[in-house]
Design a protein around this motif. Sequence first.
Motif, PDB file in Angstrom:
ATOM      1  N   GLU A 194      73.317  51.408  14.347  1.00  0.00           N
ATOM      2  CA  GLU A 194      73.603  51.439  15.747  1.00  0.00           C
ATOM      3  C   GLU A 194      74.258  50.234  16.012  1.00  0.00           C
ATOM      4  O   GLU A 194      75.046  50.146  17.066  1.00  0.00           O
ATOM      5  CB  GLU A 194      72.521  52.098  16.513  1.00  0.00           C
ATOM      6  CG  GLU A 194      72.630  52.160  18.184  1.00  0.00           C
ATOM      7  CD  GLU A 194      73.670  53.298  18.290  1.00  0.00           C
ATOM      8  OE1 GLU A 194      74.529  53.057  19.295  1.00  0.00           O
ATOM      9  OE2 GLU A 194      73.749  54.412  17.492  1.00  0.00           O
ATOM     10  N   LEU A 251      77.473  49.548  14.873  1.00  0.00           N
ATOM     11  CA  LEU A 251      78.403  50.462  15.343  1.00  0.00           C
ATOM     12  C   LEU A 251      78.926  50.091  16.745  1.00  0.00           C
ATOM     13  O   LEU A 251      80.001  50.453  17.286  1.00  0.00           O
ATOM     14  CB  LEU A 251      77.924  51.845  15.397  1.00  0.00           C
ATOM     15  CG  LEU A 251      78.017  52.412  13.994  1.00  0.00           C
ATOM     16  CD1 LEU A 251      77.363  54.052  14.010  1.00  0.00           C
ATOM     17  CD2 LEU A 251      79.447  52.674  13.313  1.00  0.00           C
ATOM     18  N   THR A 252      77.878  49.031  17.456  1.00  0.00           N
ATOM     19  CA  THR A 252      78.440  48.779  18.858  1.00  0.00           C
ATOM     20  C   THR A 252      78.899  47.288  18.709  1.00  0.00           C
ATOM     21  O   THR A 252      79.317  46.828  19.956  1.00  0.00           O
ATOM     22  CB  THR A 252      77.328  48.633  19.576  1.00  0.00           C
ATOM     23  OG1 THR A 252      76.055  47.842  19.102  1.00  0.00           O
ATOM     24  CG2 THR A 252      76.694  50.155  19.867  1.00  0.00           C
ATOM     25  N   ARG A 308      82.293  47.305  13.689  1.00  0.00           N
ATOM     26  CA  ARG A 308      82.151  48.678  14.381  1.00  0.00           C
ATOM     27  C   ARG A 308      83.321  49.462  13.400  1.00  0.00           C
ATOM     28  O   ARG A 308      83.171  50.426  12.984  1.00  0.00           O
ATOM     29  CB  ARG A 308      82.758  48.912  15.888  1.00  0.00           C
ATOM     30  CG  ARG A 308      83.160  50.110  15.996  1.00  0.00           C
ATOM     31  CD  ARG A 308      83.241  50.061  17.659  1.00  0.00           C
ATOM     32  NE  ARG A 308      84.159  49.128  18.057  1.00  0.00           N
ATOM     33  CZ  ARG A 308      84.392  48.632  19.255  1.00  0.00           C
ATOM     34  NH1 ARG A 308      83.540  48.988  20.263  1.00  0.00           N
ATOM     35  NH2 ARG A 308      85.783  47.996  19.529  1.00  0.00           N
ATOM     36  N   LEU A 354      77.298  59.461  10.556  1.00  0.00           N
ATOM     37  CA  LEU A 354      77.349  59.122  11.911  1.00  0.00           C
ATOM     38  C   LEU A 354      76.604  60.468  12.738  1.00  0.00           C
ATOM     39  O   LEU A 354      77.075  61.627  12.136  1.00  0.00           O
ATOM     40  CB  LEU A 354      78.691  59.082  12.215  1.00  0.00           C
ATOM     41  CG  LEU A 354      79.708  57.753  12.003  1.00  0.00           C
ATOM     42  CD1 LEU A 354      81.211  57.947  12.200  1.00  0.00           C
ATOM     43  CD2 LEU A 354      79.141  56.550  12.480  1.00  0.00           C
ATOM     44  N   GLN A 391      77.078  59.130  18.025  1.00  0.00           N
ATOM     45  CA  GLN A 391      77.912  58.023  17.755  1.00  0.00           C
ATOM     46  C   GLN A 391      79.325  58.235  17.532  1.00  0.00           C
ATOM     47  O   GLN A 391      80.188  57.287  17.989  1.00  0.00           O
ATOM     48  CB  GLN A 391      77.149  57.456  16.408  1.00  0.00           C
ATOM     49  CG  GLN A 391      75.684  56.761  16.619  1.00  0.00           C
ATOM     50  CD  GLN A 391      75.186  56.640  15.417  1.00  0.00           C
ATOM     51  OE1 GLN A 391      75.461  57.181  14.223  1.00  0.00           O
ATOM     52  NE2 GLN A 391      74.248  55.707  15.164  1.00  0.00           N
TER      53      GLN A 391
END
Length: 453
Positions: A171, A174-175, A180, A189, A193
């Motif tokens: 997480e 991915l941010t 990302r 995923l 997400q």
Amino acid sequence: MTHLEYPQLSGLGRNPATPDDLLVRLAAHAAGRHGISLRRGRLADPVVEALLAHGGGESAIHLNGERIFTRMRNVIAEHPDPAIRYAYANFVRDLVDLNSSLGIESLEETFGERRSSLVDSPDPKLRAAVADTWADRPLAVQLRLLADPDPSVRAAATLHGHPGVPAEWRERCLTDPATRVNVARYVPLTVKQATELISSGDLEACRAVAANPELPAEAVELLLESDDPQVRVAVAYSRHIDADTRDRLFALVVAEAAAGSIAAYVALSWNFDEPGWLRAVPITERLAYLDCPHPPFRRVLASCRDLPDAAWERLDNDPDLRVRRYAAARPDAPAAVLERLVRTGGAMFHIRPPIVEHPNFPRHRLRAFADDPDPHIRYIALEDPDLPTAVLERLAADSEAFIRRGAARHAHATPALLEQLLADADPEVVDEAAANPQLPLGSMRRILDEPAL
């Protein structure tokens, strides 16, 4: 003087049979030094000394590690000329500054520290180089790189699926704008997400999600209306869509490419992804893709090894060359199929291993290829290590320079034939002839004794 102007010197420099005394003489010429830089194995101390005397720091770049003996490593380390003393180190440092690297061993040698210590370097470019080149790093090191304060280091740490990103870090990665896109390509995923990435407005992130082989079906649905060709092709590879939808997506991209869209052309022609999931489904389901109109699916099918004879017959006659090549890689491919494939599609030597190296390939038939009207097929005859002299001489006189180059490399090239090729109009043919270990010592000395040199 360049190696192209004096290809015979460059070829002699890389010829494994050239004796050390001639290598010392070659070191006085730029073309000779170029050839020596391409040699494999260690160089004798007198050759290294000659290279340093004539080539200075430019030659010293290639003189490091196992390429030279310990005494010369010490000589270079203590050399009074800093251009020589620091040549290799400066070269590696320049690569690091350009966000590139020769490998983790070169970083350790240049910076004088173990890779585990380089991870803590104050230079973020060096830390990024470590992340890029230390492929088998432990999890503890990977976590330090994932938490690095510099975005370029975090990006390098997530560029490849191995060593990957632990579940508890996904997480966060991915941010992170730096990681990302990289991470979205390969980590499993959730629908949430994937939805957030697709709706972020970041096209590269959307493309990464579309190419993710672990994408859930609900997320695939969100991508169906994308107008980006790359996304459309990636979704068309998904296991979660039906044949009609797949056909529609491909048709859209094909039409765009026909209308002149470069993006669509690239999506179709330069997409190296494939529907790899097909290999894991039951064989009855896989065989249904024999009739799939899209070659990537038939290519994956042809890469399987448990298909019935009828399926192999279809794949061996597939209109797509790459499908036929995939099928021909199976261990029990018939000799006739292999020969036909090479005669119709070439040996594709840039793809390893080439079909002619298949254990079942009828190598006794290779010399028959020398009479083919297609020069690329004639070239394949040179794969015969026992090619008769008469056939080799005919190929050495071929109108195509790349065939003459192949003849100049052949292990059975006679001294007379090599002398002929040393006078060829194509400098690359000359280079290959001079590099052939069958070249007599007298010919080597004659080249170096030419008045122009």
